[in-house]
Every structure is written in C-alpha cells, then in structure tokens.
Design an enzyme around this catalytic site. Structure first.
Site, mmCIF file in Angstrom:
data_model
loop_
_atom_site.group_PDB
_atom_site.id
_atom_site.type_symbol
_atom_site.label_atom_id
_atom_site.label_comp_id
_atom_site.label_asym_id
_atom_site.label_seq_id
_atom_site.Cartn_x
_atom_site.Cartn_y
_atom_site.Cartn_z
ATOM 1 C CB ILE A 50 50.700 -34.833 -52.832
ATOM 2 C CG1 ILE A 50 52.047 -34.796 -52.097
ATOM 3 C CG2 ILE A 50 49.719 -35.756 -52.114
ATOM 4 C CD1 ILE A 50 52.010 -34.128 -50.723
ATOM 5 C CG ASP A 87 47.233 -25.849 -58.906
ATOM 6 O OD1 ASP A 87 47.554 -24.846 -58.231
ATOM 7 O OD2 ASP A 87 47.800 -26.944 -58.808
ATOM 8 C CB ALA A 117 46.530 -30.788 -48.011
ATOM 9 N NE ARG A 118 50.872 -28.341 -43.233
ATOM 10 C CZ ARG A 118 51.528 -29.495 -43.417
ATOM 11 N NH1 ARG A 118 50.867 -30.618 -43.611
ATOM 12 N NH2 ARG A 118 52.848 -29.519 -43.407
ATOM 13 C CG ASP A 149 46.374 -37.817 -42.254
ATOM 14 O OD1 ASP A 149 46.294 -38.583 -41.267
ATOM 15 O OD2 ASP A 149 47.457 -37.506 -42.786
ATOM 16 C CD GLU A 183 47.774 -31.434 -37.664
ATOM 17 O OE1 GLU A 183 46.890 -31.563 -38.521
ATOM 18 O OE2 GLU A 183 48.864 -32.044 -37.701
ATOM 19 C CG HIS A 186 49.509 -34.733 -39.842
ATOM 20 N ND1 HIS A 186 49.660 -33.377 -39.655
ATOM 21 C CD2 HIS A 186 50.121 -34.988 -41.027
ATOM 22 C CE1 HIS A 186 50.327 -32.837 -40.669
ATOM 23 N NE2 HIS A 186 50.624 -33.817 -41.515
ATOM 24 N N GLY A 243 49.827 -39.165 -43.049
ATOM 25 C CA GLY A 243 49.998 -39.261 -44.506
ATOM 26 C C GLY A 243 51.350 -39.782 -44.949
ATOM 27 C CB SER A 244 54.699 -38.507 -44.796
ATOM 28 O OG SER A 244 54.898 -38.019 -43.469
HETATM 29 C C1 DGY Z 1 54.305 -32.734 -44.527
HETATM 30 O O1 DGY Z 1 55.345 -33.261 -44.910
HETATM 31 O O2 DGY Z 1 54.065 -31.550 -44.717
HETATM 32 C C2 DGY Z 1 53.324 -33.593 -43.828
HETATM 33 O O3 DGY Z 1 52.266 -32.902 -43.339
HETATM 34 C C3 DGY Z 1 53.980 -34.468 -42.808
HETATM 35 O O4 DGY Z 1 54.561 -35.482 -43.545
#
Ligand code: DGY
Length: 318
Positions: A157, A176, A236-237, A261, A266, A284, A286-287
């Site tokens: 990503i 990283d 991300a998280r 996001d 959450e 949340h 993102g996807s």
């Molecule tokens: C994931 O895939 O980990 C996202 O947080 C939800 O798409």
C-alpha cells in the site's frame, strides 16, 4: 455429499454471498456489526469468514469447534486474529493482500489532500450555510506538491501511495524494518532510524501493520521530531497513533492537519478529534470500492476453497 458449512460473520457484497451460497452450506448474516455468539454459530463449520472488528483472540479460537479448518479474514490486516493460536489448533488463516492496495493508497492520498487543503472545513462550512463567497484569505491550506512525503511502512500500500504521490511531485522518504530492493524503492529515500526520517516528514502517511509492535508508534516524542506544521494521514490501523498526543499537536499547531480513516478502539472515535476543524475523519473506508470489495471476497473464497481441498492457498498468512 453435504456441502461444508461456511460461517460468515458479516454481510458481504452480493456476488460473494452468491458464490458462498453456491459452493457451501453458507450461514450468512444480514448484519454489518460483529457477530456476538461466533462460537455457538460456528457449530459444525469447516470455514469461517471474519472481518476487522471481529476479535478472534486466543480465547475465542480455543473455543471454536474442532471442525474449523480455516479462518478467512475479509481484510489484509489480521491484527484481530491470533494467528499463532489458530496455527496451534491446525487452523489456517487467509487474508486479502494486494487486491486492496490501490484503493487504500487512494484513500491515503485523499486524506493527505483533504487535510492539507482543508476540504472537511470547506464542506462543513457550505452545509452549515456559512459560505458567503470567494475571499482571498479563506481556508488557506498548504500545497502537497513538491513536499517531502514520509511513508512509515513501504509495503504494497505504501508503494502505491508513493507512485501516486510522485504524480504530485512529492519527494518520497520511508522508514521500515529493512531497506527494500532498488526496484521496489523506485527512488524513495530509506531512513533506517526515526532520527533521520521524522525531521523530513512534511507529510507523514502511516502504512505499517497494527499490533503490539507498532502500538502508539506516533507518540509525543516522534511528533515533536517532525517539522512544525506537518500533515499526518493514517489509513492503516488506528492503534499506530497515540490519539492524546496527536490531538494535542493538532491544537498546538505542531501538526497543521490530519486525515484519519482508522481509530484506536474503533468504531469509537476519540472525542478529542470531534471538535477540531483541522482533522478529516473517515469511517474506515480505505478499501471500500465495489471492485475492491468484490476482489477481496473472491480472494477469501479462493483461500477457503484451497484449504478445504488440501492445497496451500496463495493468501495463507504465515
Ligand atoms: C484491511 O483490509 O485490513 C482494511 O483495514 C479493511 O479493508
């Protein structure tokens, strides 16, 4: 021969539920919220599909029926699944890498732009009837073009975000656990330590996995090491961010703006964000594109098919 039972803990896209119902004795749900009685519902199941927000911790996994052979998470992140506990019981875990990288990177870019250009404030102003026309000093944000973008976690990503950000003329830096091969770095500057990384982060985007190792990575000391007036994005998280520290920095101006996001704990959102104009808050998503969610669904189904057929799935979490 009866079809294997597949327990699905959330409502899924229609095409995926149709595939599940065609190929399995699918126990579907109309609910969008985590299933409360997962262990009871899993009676006789050989496969399960879960989602972020479903806590598949060691205790729950230990209580699952012996029939369960595979847990498929409808996500790339698997910090909600105790993979070691599953492995110890001989249960495979599969996830959805790659297919959501572009969608999630688009979301990160959206957060960066929306935060830097004060899009949330502008939207709220119009909806509240508070816009009285163009003005030379109104809602002045900051350019992202030509700025230095720091990416914490240059995985799939993060690399998609880097590709997009290059289109804005951003200079890409990353931190990283290890340096990537040159063809994956694609000109991004590697920083082995926070010490050199954080001071260059005019914009910082988080793309590391969740879990204990990265919990509250963005803490007061790291925020203080960033340039004053930086922009932060997190798709991300939520656990990567110490919310108290970020809220204080958004108030002091150390961080000019943030786009989030994802949230620690959450769907609860730290109430400290809610009154701040300089933070953009998304739920949340993102996807959340139709193509992406279908691709994620087919990937979890492929993984389940493989495990139940005795094959090693391409998306096995190792
Ligand atoms: C994931 O895939 O980990 C996202 O947080 C939800 O798409």
């Amino acid at each position: 021969m009866p079809q294997p039972i597949l327990l699905v803990t959330r409502r899924l896209p229609a095409a995926i539920e149709a595939r599940a119902a065609r190929d399995y004795n699918a126990h579907l749900t109309a609910s969008d919220t985590p299933m409360k009685d997962v262990v009871t519902q899993a009676a006789g199941a050989e496969a399960m599909i879960c989602c972020p927000g479903d806590m598949f911790d060691a205790e729950l996994i230990a209580a699952l029926p012996a029939t369960v052979k595979v847990i498929a998470t409808f996500s790339v992140g698997y910090d909600h699944v105790d993979v070691a506990a599953a492995r110890a019981r001989g249960i495979a875990v599969v996830n959805t890498p790659d297919v959501l990288s572009i969608a999630t990177a688009e979301c990160a870019m959206l957060l960066i732009l929306a935060a830097a250009r004060r899009a949330g404030e502008g939207e709220r102003m119009i909806r509240a009837g508070g816009w009285h026309g163009w003005a030379p000093t109104q809602l002045m944000g900051t350019l992202v073009s030509g700025r230095r973008l720091g990416i914490f976690g240059l995985g799939r990503i993060g690399r998609e975000l880097a590709r997009m950000a290059r289109g804005f003329g951003m200079e890409i830096h990353y931190h990283d656990v290890a340096r990537l091969p040159a063809e994956l770095e694609n000109g991004a500057v590697f920083h082995p330590t926070d010490g050199t990384f954080l001071p260059v982060c005019e914009v910082l985007s988080l793309h590391a996995p969740g879990g204990a190792g990265t919990r509250h990575w963005l803490n007061p000391a790291r925020i203080a090491a960033m340039p004053r007036g930086a922009v932060v994005a997190n798709a991300a998280r939520g656990t990567l961010v110490d919310d108290t520290a970020l809220i204080a920095a958004l108030k002091s101006g150390q961080i000019a703006a943030a786009g989030l996001d994802v949230y620690d704990g959450e769907p609860r959102v730290n109430p400290g964000y809610l009154g701040l104009e300089n933070v953009v808050l998304l739920p949340h998503l993102g996807s959340a594109t139709t193509e992406t969610r279908d691709a994620m669904g087919h990937m979890v189904m492929d993984g389940i098919d493989a495990v139940l057929a005795g094959r090693t799935p391409a998306n096995l979490v190792r």
